[in-house]
Scaffold this motif. Structure first.
Motif, PDB file in Angstrom:
ATOM      1  N   LYS A 243       0.756  -1.116   0.083  1.00 16.69           N
ATOM      2  CA  LYS A 243      -0.089  -0.090   0.072  1.00 16.69           C
ATOM      3  C   LYS A 243       0.858   1.321   0.026  1.00 16.69           C
ATOM      4  O   LYS A 243       0.534   2.308  -0.515  1.00 16.69           O
ATOM      5  CB  LYS A 243      -0.950  -0.209   1.293  1.00 16.69           C
ATOM      6  N   VAL A 244       1.916   1.182   0.692  1.00 15.70           N
ATOM      7  CA  VAL A 244       2.917   2.279   0.658  1.00 15.70           C
ATOM      8  C   VAL A 244       3.253   2.610  -0.572  1.00 15.70           C
ATOM      9  O   VAL A 244       3.435   3.902  -1.195  1.00 15.70           O
ATOM     10  CB  VAL A 244       4.065   2.046   1.677  1.00 15.70           C
ATOM     11  N   SER A 245       4.016   1.267  -1.352  1.00 20.63           N
ATOM     12  CA  SER A 245       4.382   1.715  -2.807  1.00 20.63           C
ATOM     13  C   SER A 245       3.412   2.250  -3.902  1.00 20.63           C
ATOM     14  O   SER A 245       3.760   2.750  -4.869  1.00 20.63           O
ATOM     15  CB  SER A 245       5.115   0.375  -3.071  1.00 20.63           C
ATOM     16  N   ARG A 246       2.025   1.974  -3.534  1.00 21.26           N
ATOM     17  CA  ARG A 246       1.116   2.186  -4.227  1.00 21.26           C
ATOM     18  C   ARG A 246       0.570   3.627  -3.857  1.00 21.26           C
ATOM     19  O   ARG A 246      -0.458   4.537  -4.663  1.00 21.26           O
ATOM     20  CB  ARG A 246      -0.053   1.596  -4.369  1.00 21.26           C
ATOM     21  N   GLY A 247       0.925   4.358  -2.881  1.00 22.74           N
ATOM     22  CA  GLY A 247       0.643   5.823  -2.374  1.00 22.74           C
ATOM     23  C   GLY A 247      -0.505   5.692  -1.871  1.00 22.74           C
ATOM     24  O   GLY A 247      -1.256   6.664  -1.589  1.00 22.74           O
ATOM     25  N   GLU A 248      -1.021   4.624  -0.979  1.00 20.72           N
ATOM     26  CA  GLU A 248      -2.358   4.551  -0.504  1.00 20.72           C
ATOM     27  C   GLU A 248      -2.207   4.656   1.205  1.00 20.72           C
ATOM     28  O   GLU A 248      -3.011   4.653   1.846  1.00 20.72           O
ATOM     29  CB  GLU A 248      -3.117   3.362  -0.829  1.00 20.72           C
ATOM     30  N   LEU A 249      -0.881   4.180   1.282  1.00 24.39           N
ATOM     31  CA  LEU A 249      -0.660   4.539   3.021  1.00 24.39           C
ATOM     32  C   LEU A 249       0.666   5.115   3.190  1.00 24.39           C
ATOM     33  O   LEU A 249       1.528   5.064   2.567  1.00 24.39           O
ATOM     34  CB  LEU A 249      -0.651   2.945   3.636  1.00 24.39           C
ATOM     35  N   SER A 250       0.565   6.238   4.251  1.00 28.84           N
ATOM     36  CA  SER A 250       1.641   6.975   4.283  1.00 28.84           C
ATOM     37  C   SER A 250       2.427   6.470   5.693  1.00 28.84           C
ATOM     38  O   SER A 250       1.662   6.744   6.997  1.00 28.84           O
ATOM     39  CB  SER A 250       1.671   8.215   4.442  1.00 28.84           C
ATOM     40  N   PRO A 251       3.548   6.229   5.972  1.00 34.60           N
ATOM     41  CA  PRO A 251       4.090   5.970   7.292  1.00 34.60           C
ATOM     42  C   PRO A 251       4.471   7.079   7.858  1.00 34.60           C
ATOM     43  O   PRO A 251       4.980   8.258   7.096  1.00 34.60           O
ATOM     44  CB  PRO A 251       5.471   5.120   6.912  1.00 34.60           C
ATOM     45  N   VAL A 252       4.244   7.314   9.154  1.00 36.42           N
ATOM     46  CA  VAL A 252       4.287   8.617   9.771  1.00 36.42           C
ATOM     47  C   VAL A 252       5.680   8.658  10.855  1.00 36.42           C
ATOM     48  O   VAL A 252       5.449   7.852  11.665  1.00 36.42           O
ATOM     49  CB  VAL A 252       3.058   9.112  10.515  1.00 36.42           C
ATOM     50  N   PHE A 253       6.306   9.656  10.885  1.00 33.42           N
ATOM     51  CA  PHE A 253       7.364   9.784  11.823  1.00 33.42           C
ATOM     52  C   PHE A 253       7.289  11.053  12.776  1.00 33.42           C
ATOM     53  O   PHE A 253       6.746  11.925  12.059  1.00 33.42           O
ATOM     54  CB  PHE A 253       8.612   9.627  11.160  1.00 33.42           C
ATOM     55  N   PHE A 254       7.573  11.212  13.836  1.00 30.62           N
ATOM     56  CA  PHE A 254       7.767  12.538  14.752  1.00 30.62           C
ATOM     57  C   PHE A 254       9.104  12.680  14.999  1.00 30.62           C
ATOM     58  O   PHE A 254       9.819  11.894  15.212  1.00 30.62           O
ATOM     59  CB  PHE A 254       6.700  12.201  15.828  1.00 30.62           C
ATOM     60  N   GLY A 255       9.351  13.986  15.099  1.00 29.59           N
ATOM     61  CA  GLY A 255      10.447  14.499  15.489  1.00 29.59           C
ATOM     62  C   GLY A 255      10.804  15.927  15.236  1.00 29.59           C
ATOM     63  O   GLY A 255       9.816  16.773  15.404  1.00 29.59           O
ATOM     64  N   SER A 256      11.883  16.588  15.739  1.00 29.22           N
ATOM     65  CA  SER A 256      12.367  17.858  15.556  1.00 29.22           C
ATOM     66  C   SER A 256      13.534  18.074  14.958  1.00 29.22           C
ATOM     67  O   SER A 256      14.680  17.845  15.156  1.00 29.22           O
ATOM     68  CB  SER A 256      12.468  18.456  16.871  1.00 29.22           C
ATOM     69  N   ALA A 257      13.520  18.729  13.570  1.00 28.91           N
ATOM     70  CA  ALA A 257      14.588  18.871  12.617  1.00 28.91           C
ATOM     71  C   ALA A 257      15.520  19.820  13.075  1.00 28.91           C
ATOM     72  O   ALA A 257      16.700  19.626  12.918  1.00 28.91           O
ATOM     73  CB  ALA A 257      13.872  19.389  11.224  1.00 28.91           C
ATOM     74  N   LEU A 258      14.999  20.876  13.865  1.00 27.15           N
ATOM     75  CA  LEU A 258      15.998  22.004  14.319  1.00 27.15           C
ATOM     76  C   LEU A 258      17.111  21.459  15.550  1.00 27.15           C
ATOM     77  O   LEU A 258      18.093  21.795  15.271  1.00 27.15           O
ATOM     78  CB  LEU A 258      15.202  23.160  14.891  1.00 27.15           C
ATOM     79  N   THR A 259      16.442  20.494  16.272  1.00 25.21           N
ATOM     80  CA  THR A 259      17.273  19.840  17.271  1.00 25.21           C
ATOM     81  C   THR A 259      17.758  18.531  16.766  1.00 25.21           C
ATOM     82  O   THR A 259      18.607  17.917  17.495  1.00 25.21           O
ATOM     83  CB  THR A 259      16.636  19.720  18.588  1.00 25.21           C
ATOM     84  N   ASN A 260      17.689  18.142  15.590  1.00 29.04           N
ATOM     85  CA  ASN A 260      18.069  16.934  15.009  1.00 29.04           C
ATOM     86  C   ASN A 260      17.329  15.608  15.691  1.00 29.04           C
ATOM     87  O   ASN A 260      17.812  14.630  15.174  1.00 29.04           O
ATOM     88  CB  ASN A 260      19.460  16.634  15.382  1.00 29.04           C
TER      89      ASN A 260
END
Length: 530
Positions: A243-260
């Motif tokens: 499903k991810v490869s067909r663009g039907e499901l998005s894996p989600v991650f959390f973080g802070s780019a500013l602090t790495n």
């Protein structure tokens, strides 16, 4: 199989998309930091120091703190060769982003945790869906107060119509942000505020059932986490790579780019979940990156990247095989054989000449003015053309005149070069020469960029007179229609584009219908083809 397939398998080519200020440029920089491509991240807006983000290289971008062109960055990390296409976040540059997405195999969508899905994210996302490309979501700025996590996921699903699968889960936000829980390892990665420009940070991994976790989390946070994990396991979509490869499901991650925080974890997961370069559609069928000889298409043209050299670069996405600088290639649309001059790869505006490159890579070649966006180049033995890239219909129009009539030559050269890059479209009034030039743009900010670039790069001052037209139509059956005899409405204007194609401009949408009614055989289209 050819000996270069190992190189192609290492390639990952993706675009980063977001609404302005969601932290896209900062995230791009942190990827480069982990890849060892840069040693110190710049401050994006250039406030704290004189440094600017590596990927924002045009003067106007540095002044305004926005990305107005897409830049290409390549670096190596953990055995992979990564090509990042950084796109403009501002909606007035969505056409450039659209073309860039044509060159990517997947997209990373950056969302501000306190703002959720914003207008521009929706627009860009639709392009990804149209292309069925895998979308990975990074919810950024968790070190600031963020919206409820379940609400954020719900919003992505409702607004964008894609299922989400959180790979990790945040614990608190803002001052009470303590880290993320990895759903696979069942461990908590603790957050500590690192120095903004560096990659070091004291991160600690603690199992969710370790008593030590109670020392790290605020009172009640552990209970809340356990409750949310239970909810997640019951409510969120199962991870499904298909499903991810067909663009039907998005894996989600959390973080802070500013602090790495959370950036490297995201990068690692992302590289494992994405594939090597994907096959592409051409007029002869599907082009396999591993099996076919060299082929590429032009998705971007940029003039004057180097002020000292007044050069013009055509950016090409290699779609199959191996590129060798010494070999002759066929320019399909120009019907000519040629060698690609000064092939180079980019690290923002720093470039190095390359002798070879592979499917998935982006190369820039010197363009003497022969390439157009959407053109195909390939090995002479097997000629074919990739599908064209549609031209967006401009929504704003202005008449352009140069202030100093003695600078006519520079004006014509400048405006033509900027038009060939695809940022603006130029039209001439029907039955007149280049005396009357009408410029069409997708977003009004493009007018500012045009004015700025003509002044700074071509030393030409211009006056812009905005016109009331809001609708443009290409004439699909131009061979059957005599433009001089066309019966239109009082608010209609007949124009031609640079290639001589006839077009009609209208002030009102209803006039389009009226004109079709009055001209029996007329066929109009909202899209032009490059």
């Amino acid at each position: 199989m050819a000996d270069y397939t190992k190189e192609i398998e290492k390639r990952r080519t993706f675009a980063i998309i977001s609404h302005p200020d969601a932290g896209k440029t900062t995230l791009t920089e942190k990827f480069l930091l982990y890849g060892g491509a840069i040693n110190l991240a710049g401050s994006v807006k250039g406030k704290a120091t004189a440094r600017h983000a590596v990927s924002d290289w045009m003067e106007i971008e540095k002044e305004r703190g926005i990305s107005v062109t897409s830049s290409v960055l390549q670096f190596n990390y953990d055995g992979y060769c990564i090509n990042i296409l950084d796109t403009p976040g501002h909606q007035d540059f969505s056409e450039d982003t659209y073309r860039t997405l044509m060159a990517a195999d997947s997209a990373v969508m950056v969302i501000d945790g306190s703002k959720g899905v914003e207008a521009q994210t929706r627009k860009l996302f639709k392009v990804c869906v149209m292309r069925h490309i895998p979308i990975f979501t990074f919810i950024n700025k968790m070190d600031r107060d963020a919206n409820d996590t379940f609400d954020l996921l719900d919003e992505i699903e409702k607004e964008l119509g894609i299922a989400t699968c959180p790979i990790n889960w945040p614990i608190g936000s803002g001052k009470s942000f303590k880290g993320v829980y990895d759903r696979d390892t069942k461990k908590v990665l603790t957050f500590s505020d690192t120095m903004k420009g560096t990659r070091e940070g004291t991160e600690e991994e603690v199992a969710v059932d370790d008593p030590h976790l109670s020392d790290i989390l605020d009172p009640g946070q552990k209970d809340q986490l356990l409750e949310e994990i239970e909810l997640l396991d019951g409510a969120s979509a199962e991870f499904d790579m298909e499903k991810v490869s067909r663009g039907e499901l998005s894996p989600v991650f959390f973080g802070s780019a500013l602090t790495n925080f959370g950036v490297e974890t995201f990068l690692r997961h992302f590289l494992q979940m994405t594939t090597s370069p994907l096959p592409r559609r051409a007029d002869m069928g599907i082009v396999d990156p591993m099996k076919e000889p060299f082929s590429a298409f032009v998705f971007k043209i940029q003039a004057n990247m180097n002020k000292a050299h007044r050069d013009r670069i055509a950016f090409m996405r290699i779609c199959s095989g191996k590129f060798e600088a010494s070999e002759e290639v066929c320019h399909v649309q120009g019907d000519r054989k040629m060698r690609l001059s000064q092939p180079q790869q980019m690290m923002a505006q720093d470039r190095h000449v390359v002798e070879e490159a592979y499917a998935g890579d982006i190369i820039g070649v010197f363009d003497p003015g022969i390439f157009s966006i959407g053109d195909t180049v390939c090995s002479p033995g097997k000629r074919f053309a990739f599908e064209g890239i549609p031209t967006f219909a401009p929504e704003h129009f202005a008449r352009v005149r140069q202030v100093d009539t003695m600078k006519r030559k520079q004006f014509i050269k400048g405006i033509n070069q900027i038009a060939q890059e695809g940022a603006i479209q130029i039209f001439q009034e029907f039955n007149t020469g280049m005396e009357e030039i009408i410029v069409g743009v997708v977003g009004v900010l493009q007018f500012d960029v045009l004015k700025y670039r003509l002044e700074n790069e071509y030393k030409v001052d211009i006056r812009l007179e905005t016109l009331p037209y809001e609708h443009i139509r290409w004439i699909e059956n131009k061979e059957e229609i005599d433009l001089a005899k066309l019966v239109g409405t009082s608010d209609m204007k007949k124009v031609r584009d640079l290639k001589g194609n006839p077009l009609l401009l209208f002030v009102n949408a209803w006039s389009v219908g009226m004109t079709l009614d009055r001209n029996e055989n007329l066929k109009l289209s909202e899209f032009g083809k490059n």
